[in-house]
Design an enzyme around this catalytic site. Structure first.
Site, PDB file in Angstrom:
ATOM      1  N   TYR A  51      24.651  -7.147  47.198  1.00  0.00           N
ATOM      2  CA  TYR A  51      25.802  -6.323  46.786  1.00  0.00           C
ATOM      3  C   TYR A  51      26.999  -7.222  46.568  1.00  0.00           C
ATOM      4  O   TYR A  51      27.246  -8.132  47.365  1.00  0.00           O
ATOM      5  CB  TYR A  51      26.145  -5.299  47.866  1.00  0.00           C
ATOM      6  CG  TYR A  51      25.817  -3.890  47.416  1.00  0.00           C
ATOM      7  CD1 TYR A  51      26.441  -3.363  46.291  1.00  0.00           C
ATOM      8  CD2 TYR A  51      24.896  -3.113  48.096  1.00  0.00           C
ATOM      9  CE1 TYR A  51      26.144  -2.083  45.860  1.00  0.00           C
ATOM     10  CE2 TYR A  51      24.593  -1.827  47.669  1.00  0.00           C
ATOM     11  CZ  TYR A  51      25.224  -1.324  46.545  1.00  0.00           C
ATOM     12  OH  TYR A  51      24.929  -0.069  46.111  1.00  0.00           O
ATOM     13  N   GLU A  53      30.335  -5.936  45.020  1.00  0.00           N
ATOM     14  CA  GLU A  53      31.433  -5.202  44.370  1.00  0.00           C
ATOM     15  C   GLU A  53      32.690  -6.052  44.352  1.00  0.00           C
ATOM     16  O   GLU A  53      33.009  -6.727  45.330  1.00  0.00           O
ATOM     17  CB  GLU A  53      31.697  -3.893  45.117  1.00  0.00           C
ATOM     18  CG  GLU A  53      30.675  -2.837  44.762  1.00  0.00           C
ATOM     19  CD  GLU A  53      30.787  -1.588  45.604  1.00  0.00           C
ATOM     20  OE1 GLU A  53      31.808  -1.408  46.282  1.00  0.00           O
ATOM     21  OE2 GLU A  53      29.821  -0.801  45.586  1.00  0.00           O
ATOM     22  N   ASP A 197      32.182  -2.673  18.601  1.00  0.00           N
ATOM     23  CA  ASP A 197      30.960  -2.611  19.405  1.00  0.00           C
ATOM     24  C   ASP A 197      29.904  -3.395  18.630  1.00  0.00           C
ATOM     25  O   ASP A 197      29.341  -2.902  17.654  1.00  0.00           O
ATOM     26  CB  ASP A 197      30.569  -1.135  19.559  1.00  0.00           C
ATOM     27  CG  ASP A 197      29.220  -0.950  20.238  1.00  0.00           C
ATOM     28  OD1 ASP A 197      28.497  -1.951  20.410  1.00  0.00           O
ATOM     29  OD2 ASP A 197      28.888   0.192  20.578  1.00  0.00           O
ATOM     30  N   THR A 223      25.903  -4.961  24.005  1.00  0.00           N
ATOM     31  CA  THR A 223      24.794  -5.039  24.948  1.00  0.00           C
ATOM     32  C   THR A 223      24.291  -6.478  24.872  1.00  0.00           C
ATOM     33  O   THR A 223      24.658  -7.230  23.975  1.00  0.00           O
ATOM     34  CB  THR A 223      23.656  -4.065  24.591  1.00  0.00           C
ATOM     35  OG1 THR A 223      23.326  -4.243  23.217  1.00  0.00           O
ATOM     36  CG2 THR A 223      24.046  -2.634  24.853  1.00  0.00           C
ATOM     37  N   LYS A 226      19.769  -7.016  22.614  1.00  0.00           N
ATOM     38  CA  LYS A 226      19.267  -6.762  21.247  1.00  0.00           C
ATOM     39  C   LYS A 226      19.085  -8.120  20.545  1.00  0.00           C
ATOM     40  O   LYS A 226      18.259  -8.910  21.001  1.00  0.00           O
ATOM     41  CB  LYS A 226      20.218  -5.812  20.534  1.00  0.00           C
ATOM     42  CG  LYS A 226      20.291  -4.443  21.249  1.00  0.00           C
ATOM     43  CD  LYS A 226      21.118  -3.434  20.529  1.00  0.00           C
ATOM     44  CE  LYS A 226      21.034  -2.068  21.185  1.00  0.00           C
ATOM     45  NZ  LYS A 226      22.160  -1.757  22.089  1.00  0.00           N
ATOM     46  N   ARG A 232      18.495  -6.309  29.673  1.00  0.00           N
ATOM     47  CA  ARG A 232      19.186  -5.061  29.447  1.00  0.00           C
ATOM     48  C   ARG A 232      20.526  -5.109  30.175  1.00  0.00           C
ATOM     49  O   ARG A 232      20.579  -5.383  31.380  1.00  0.00           O
ATOM     50  CB  ARG A 232      18.377  -3.914  30.037  1.00  0.00           C
ATOM     51  CG  ARG A 232      18.017  -2.879  29.044  1.00  0.00           C
ATOM     52  CD  ARG A 232      16.682  -2.291  29.248  1.00  0.00           C
ATOM     53  NE  ARG A 232      15.955  -2.489  28.024  1.00  0.00           N
ATOM     54  CZ  ARG A 232      16.170  -1.795  26.912  1.00  0.00           C
ATOM     55  NH1 ARG A 232      17.046  -0.826  26.870  1.00  0.00           N
ATOM     56  NH2 ARG A 232      15.485  -2.060  25.830  1.00  0.00           N
TER      57      ARG A 232
HETATM   58  N1  DSN Z   1      19.910   2.881  21.817  1.00  0.00           N
HETATM   59  C1  DSN Z   1      20.462   1.779  21.083  1.00  0.00           C
HETATM   60  C2  DSN Z   1      19.808   1.600  19.764  1.00  0.00           C
HETATM   61  O1  DSN Z   1      18.600   1.802  19.673  1.00  0.00           O
HETATM   62  O2  DSN Z   1      20.464   1.241  18.817  1.00  0.00           O
HETATM   63  C3  DSN Z   1      21.923   1.902  20.927  1.00  0.00           C
HETATM   64  O3  DSN Z   1      22.462   2.236  22.119  1.00  0.00           O
END
Ligand code: DSN
Length: 411
Positions: A51, A53, A197, A223, A226, A232
């Site tokens: 933990y 925080e 984003d 994120t 990707k 993730r």
């Molecule tokens: N779920 C993601 C996507 O597939 O683009 C975006 O959050």
């Protein structure tokens, strides 16, 4: 995974089955990727026990001296990768990163100008189904249906009319690069914040292959799993003057303890993305997408936004007599995985829309190039044109397995 195999064979077997599925099929969901073993090891490490925080040097728990080092490394590498002034690596994923960013700079009732979901935006950019749409007043702009580009005259008009406190860009199903300068100019005219984003294209931006909003924009969220090919998770980059607000908004405003094993995985992925090979990888992702684009256009398919400048393609399949759901199903039957998706101003429902969305990050990680992409496109085209041909589905599945055997990523 010997301990897991011995103690919980049910979960072990499911993981093995999923690995087989990932390796024996063509993964074309543009938001997915295959992380390296180094990232997997960091994700599965004993850091999951801790933990922590708070932030480096200012934690609410004892024993965080090592964790501080992990988080500091992740932050330093992200700063180097994107040229960011301040980075918060604690968001658990893209949605909390976006929501945390809103709460850092907005008050309930404030207006945000973001992209319409069917034109490529994201649920967290203000879709009426989300809770945040009940807190903030989201207005949605669209792309120009003819050119596939952002209609900046309309964005400016809407900005003047609605006076948003925040102008938002960066999308989940948009296949063109963005002119961030134009968004910034409009925002400056009405004294609004700017936020991008870049979840889908972060890896391509990090590699210098697409425009980077980090220098100009107030806030950039992403994120990490990707095109960036990390675990993730989410991340927020911002100008130094917003640093305190952003950090406070993520913790204690929105989240509790950060997931330090995933933050370690992010650090490893950022180190990978800083290597020269990552530039070659990003370039190949885009070449592969262009190859798919050419094949589909030649076969008479309608690509939204007039094609692709990144890793993904949004394609209208209704002209071939199929819905997005039907297209997803027939391809899935042959082990080609993608997702049904709304197209701009889609007259159909989100559960059975007019389009499919697909992209090249995962196949490129496996080492596939233009030659393989041509095959992939030909298989997809044949299946979409003959969706009821069971023999074709079975023979394609077999051929795909043979190709996949030459590109096994996880042994
Ligand atoms: N779920 C993601 C996507 O597939 O683009 C975006 O959050």
């Amino acid at each position: 995974m010997t301990a897991l195999k011995e103690f919980d064979s049910e979960i072990y077997n499911l993981i093995e089955k999923e690995k087989e599925r990932q390796m024996n099929g063509l993964e074309l969901i543009p938001s997915e990727n295959f992380v390296s073993l180094a990232v997997l090891e960091a994700n599965g490490s004993i850091l999951t026990n801790k933990y922590s925080e708070g932030y480096s040097g200012k934690r609410y728990y004892g024993g965080c001296q090592i964790i501080d080092g992990v988080e500091d490394l992740a932050i330093d590498r992200a700063k180097k990768l994107f040229g960011a002034e301040h980075v918060n690596v604690q968001p658990l994923s893209g949605a909390p990163a976006n929501i945390g960013a809103y709460f850092a700079i907005l008050e309930p009732g404030d207006t945000v100008l973001g992209m319409d979901l069917s034109h490529g935006g994201h649920l967290t950019h203000g879709h009426p189904i989300t809770y945040i749409s009940k807190i903030f007043n989201f207005q949605r702009y669209k792309t120009d249906l003819e050119t596939g580009l952002i209609d900046f005259d309309n964005v400016r008009k809407m900005a003047k009319e609605f006076k948003p406190k925040l102008i938002l860009c960066g999308y989940s199903a948009y296949s063109r690069d963005l002119d961030y300068k134009q968004f910034k100019e409009i925002a400056d005219e009405i004294d609004a914040y700017t936020m991008a984003d870049i979840a889908h294209i972060a890896g391509l931006i990090a590699a210098g292959k697409m425009n980077n909003p980090v220098k100009e924009f107030d806030i950039v969220t992403t994120t990490t799993h990707k095109t960036l090919r990390g675990p993730r998770g989410g991340m927020i980059m911002c100008k130094e003057e917003l640093a305190k607000k952003i950090d406070k908004s993520i913790f204690p405003g929105l989240q509790g303890g950060p997931h330090e094993n995933l933050i370690a995985g992010k650090a490893v992925a950022f180190k990978e993305a800083l290597q020269p090979e990552f530039k070659t990888y990003a370039e190949q992702i885009m070449k592969n997408a262009k190859t798919l684009e050419k094949e589909f256009i030649e076969a008479g398919f309608k690509l939204c936004f007039n094609g692709t400048e990144n890793h993904l393609i949004l394609m209208d399949v209704t002209s071939k007599g199929l819905s997005g759901k039907e297209a997803e199903k027939v391809l899935d039957a042959a082990n080609i995985t993608l997702n049904k998706n709304m197209i701009p101003d889609d007259p159909r429902s989100p559960m059975d829309p007019s389009g499919v969305r697909f992209g090249t990050p995962s196949l490129t990680t496996r080492g596939m190039k233009e030659k393989e992409m041509k095959k992939v496109a030909q298989w997809m085209i044949a299946l979409l044109e003959n969706p009821k041909d069971e023999k074709l589905i079975e023979s394609t599945k077999k051929e795909i397995k043979e190709l996949c055997n030459d590109f096994i990523f996880y042994k």
